[in-house]
Scaffold this active site. Structure first.
Site, PDB file in Angstrom:
ATOM      1  N   LEU A 154       0.803  -1.224   0.000  1.00  0.00           N
ATOM      2  CA  LEU A 154       0.000   0.000   0.000  1.00  0.00           C
ATOM      3  C   LEU A 154       0.836   1.274   0.000  1.00  0.00           C
ATOM      4  CD1 LEU A 154      -2.762  -1.122   2.521  1.00  0.00           C
ATOM      5  CD2 LEU A 154      -3.016  -0.884   0.050  1.00  0.00           C
ATOM      6  N   ASN A 184     -11.065  -1.209   0.788  1.00  0.00           N
ATOM      7  CA  ASN A 184     -10.275  -2.438   0.835  1.00  0.00           C
ATOM      8  C   ASN A 184     -10.159  -2.904   2.280  1.00  0.00           C
ATOM      9  OD1 ASN A 184      -8.260  -4.366   0.785  1.00  0.00           O
ATOM     10  ND2 ASN A 184      -6.637  -2.950   0.204  1.00  0.00           N
ATOM     11  N   CYS A 191      -6.743  -5.237   4.849  1.00  0.00           N
ATOM     12  CA  CYS A 191      -5.626  -4.752   5.684  1.00  0.00           C
ATOM     13  C   CYS A 191      -5.751  -5.285   7.110  1.00  0.00           C
ATOM     14  CB  CYS A 191      -5.637  -3.236   5.775  1.00  0.00           C
ATOM     15  SG  CYS A 191      -6.056  -2.424   4.262  1.00  0.00           S
TER      16      CYS A 191
END
Lengths: 244, 299
Positions: B73, B128, B131
């Site tokens: 990321l 998203n 994580c």
């Protein structure tokens, strides 16, 4: 960046594992020595990034080492084979930094990108010293070609089987105006410690795309994060952060 | 309405093709090669509250019909994305864009989504949840229905724009996570994120990727992705964006036949920067071949 089809003109072995391939196609996006191209090979998902060794209008020369299945397949491509190629990748070396007596330091397959650079610097009338480092005599290539350009050409071998015994840093000239280098990481670190002027280093990194989209090849520098494929592969000596 | 037109969470798109986050940057590298306004939209680089350098290199490995990445990321943080990246994006792309958001706490997600909600060009928020949750023992938000629902609710509170939750395939039952997101108010789902994998270098006997493991993408994972999209489409009523190894117009049709309302194309962009342009251009002929008049009839 440009995406075009290149056709293999010739593909010949220079040593047991190093090959010289010439390709014909649209070279208009290739603007500086030190840039690279990214080749799509049948049967492999990711492209193979290879530095440009020489570039004339419509003809590219690549010198590459077979290190895995992809480059092994490349070494077997016959004349006439077509390759989907991304050209004009990376920043390349800055010739305006050279001064009168530039020094080029190449190790193994780090030598090829310095050839086109040497050619351009000689065309500008610079006094070029080229130090080419190899492990042993049978791995040497390019010596004749650098001599033919009129470079003061010195070859080192780690085992002393040809030229000066040792590493490129054992054959540095007494003085030089600026340096350009490309080679394996331990060599680059030694060059960083032993050189006394500013210089430019070309780095290698595993890449996803080769054109700045995936962030796969990012490195930290003193000037922030840089993508080796986009803001590199050439970095200035003063911005490098070595991570051990 | 054209043959390729689709609707995603109430917003119409000229076609269903969306470059996936992390494979398309903020668009301008690709705009050098083709006019990216031919895309349905694109999902920009995953953005977090703070800047992130990501993982050490090597971050990339190859595998048969695909690749593994552990970029981690890398992004300049939401403030810089808004101040520097989005103005540049606007110059080369003139449609609504999908903002991809990552976070390491529920507050992170809400903060970043709220900042991006204020950007006019942002049409959808794609969240998203693969994580790690730093306050929840490091488990990924996307592997636990309760955590996935919590993020969904927090994000829905700060935006009126459609919220698409991006699901991880690294779970036992993806439909449980999908239903939890739907129940918490998600407007849509996108799946699949990358599958965990690794490679070892025979010479060094060490993992190729510095982070040891990474996410597998590319055609290698297409059947797995298709299966999960099929299952999720039968478990929820909200629209699903299908992704995972799509590389051709035929793959798009197959994914839409599984129930996807639109598709994302990821790894293919990295090996062929024109992949999405070609897929869009190939769609009408592929539809003719299989007797499909409009894509919306596949729903």
């Amino acid at each position: 960046m440009k995406q075009t089809i290149f056709r293999v003109e010739s593909n010949t072995a220079l040593t047991d594992s190093v090959f010289r391939m010439t390709l014909l196609g649209d070279t208009s996006a290739v603007t500086a020595p030190g840039q690279f191209v990214n080749l799509k090979l049948d049967g492999f998902f990711l492209r193979r990034p290879i530095s440009v060794c020489d570039c004339e209008d419509g003809r590219l020369t690549l010198i590459f080492k077979t290190v895995g299945k992809g480059t092994a397949q490349m070494s077997r491509l016959p004349a006439g084979a077509e390759i989907d190629t991304l050209t004009g990748l990376g920043n390349g070396y800055d010739l305006t930094r050279a001064g009168d007596r530039p020094l080029l330091l190449g190790g193994g397959v780090g030598v090829p990108p310095l050839y086109w650079l040497a050619k351009k610097l000689r065309a500008e009338g610079k006094e070029v010293t080229a130090v080419l480092g190899f492990n042993t005599e049978k791995e040497i290539f390019g010596e004749k070609e650098f001599r033919a350009l009129g470079c003061d050409t010195r070859v080192t071998t780690a085992d002393g089987s040809h030229g000066i015994r040792g590493f490129v840093t054992d054959a540095l000239p007494e003085s030089y105006s600026f340096f350009y280098t490309c080679g394996p990481m331990p060599m680059l670190k030694a060059v960083y410690r032993r050189t006394v002027t500013d210089g430019q280093f070309s780095f290698e990194e595993r890449m996803g795309c080769g054109f700045g989209a995936c962030m796969g090849c990012s490195q930290k520098t003193k000037n922030g994060y840089k993508r080796i494929c986009r803001e590199g592969p050439v970095l200035e000596k003063e911005e490098i952060l070595w991570e051990d | 309405m054209g043959r390729l037109t689709v609707s995603l969470c109430g917003l119409e798109m000229d076609n269903p093709v969306i470059p996936a986050s992390g494979t398309f940057g903020f668009g301008y590298e690709f705009a050098e090669i083709y006019d990216i306004n031919c895309l349905g939209t694109f999902s920009f680089k995953g953005t977090t509250r703070e800047p992130r350098f990501g993982n050490p290199t090597p971050r990339i490995a190859e595998c048969p019909a695909g690749m593994i990445n552990a970029v981690g990321l890398q992004n300049p943080g939401v403030e810089k994305v808004i101040a520097e990246e989005l103005p540049k994006l606007k110059k080369v792309f003139h449609k609504k864009v999908m903002a991809n958001v990552s976070g390491f706490s529920v507050e992170d997600y809400a903060y970043t989504c709220e900042r991006l909600d204020a950007e006019e060009q942002v049409g959808w928020l794609e969240v998203n949840i693969s994580c790690p949750n730093v306050h929840g023992g490091g488990m990924s938000f996307g592997t636990e229905p309760k955590a996935a629902a919590e993020v969904t609710r927090a994000v829905k509170k700060v935006t009126d724009k459609p919220v698409i939750m991006k699901l991880s395939p690294n779970v036992t039952d993806i439909t449980a996570i999908a239903r939890a997101c739907e129940d918490a108010g998600a407007d849509g789902l996108s799946l699949i994120n990358t599958l965990q994998g690794m490679r070892i270098d025979l010479r060094t006997r060490r993992p190729v990727i510095a982070n040891t493991m990474g996410g597998v993408s590319g055609p290698a994972i297409f059947p797995v992705a298709l299966r999960m999209v099929w299952q999720v489409c039968r478990a929820v009523k909200i629209p699903v964006v299908g992704m995972g190894g799509i590389a051709s117009a035929e793959d798009v049709l197959e994914m839409m036949m599984a129930g996807a309302a639109a598709v994302e194309v990821g790894a293919a962009n990295l090996t062929d920067p024109r992949a999405c342009e070609k897929i869009i251009a190939d769609l009408p002929e592929a539809m003719d071949r299989y007797g499909i008049r409009t894509l919306s009839e596949l729903k």
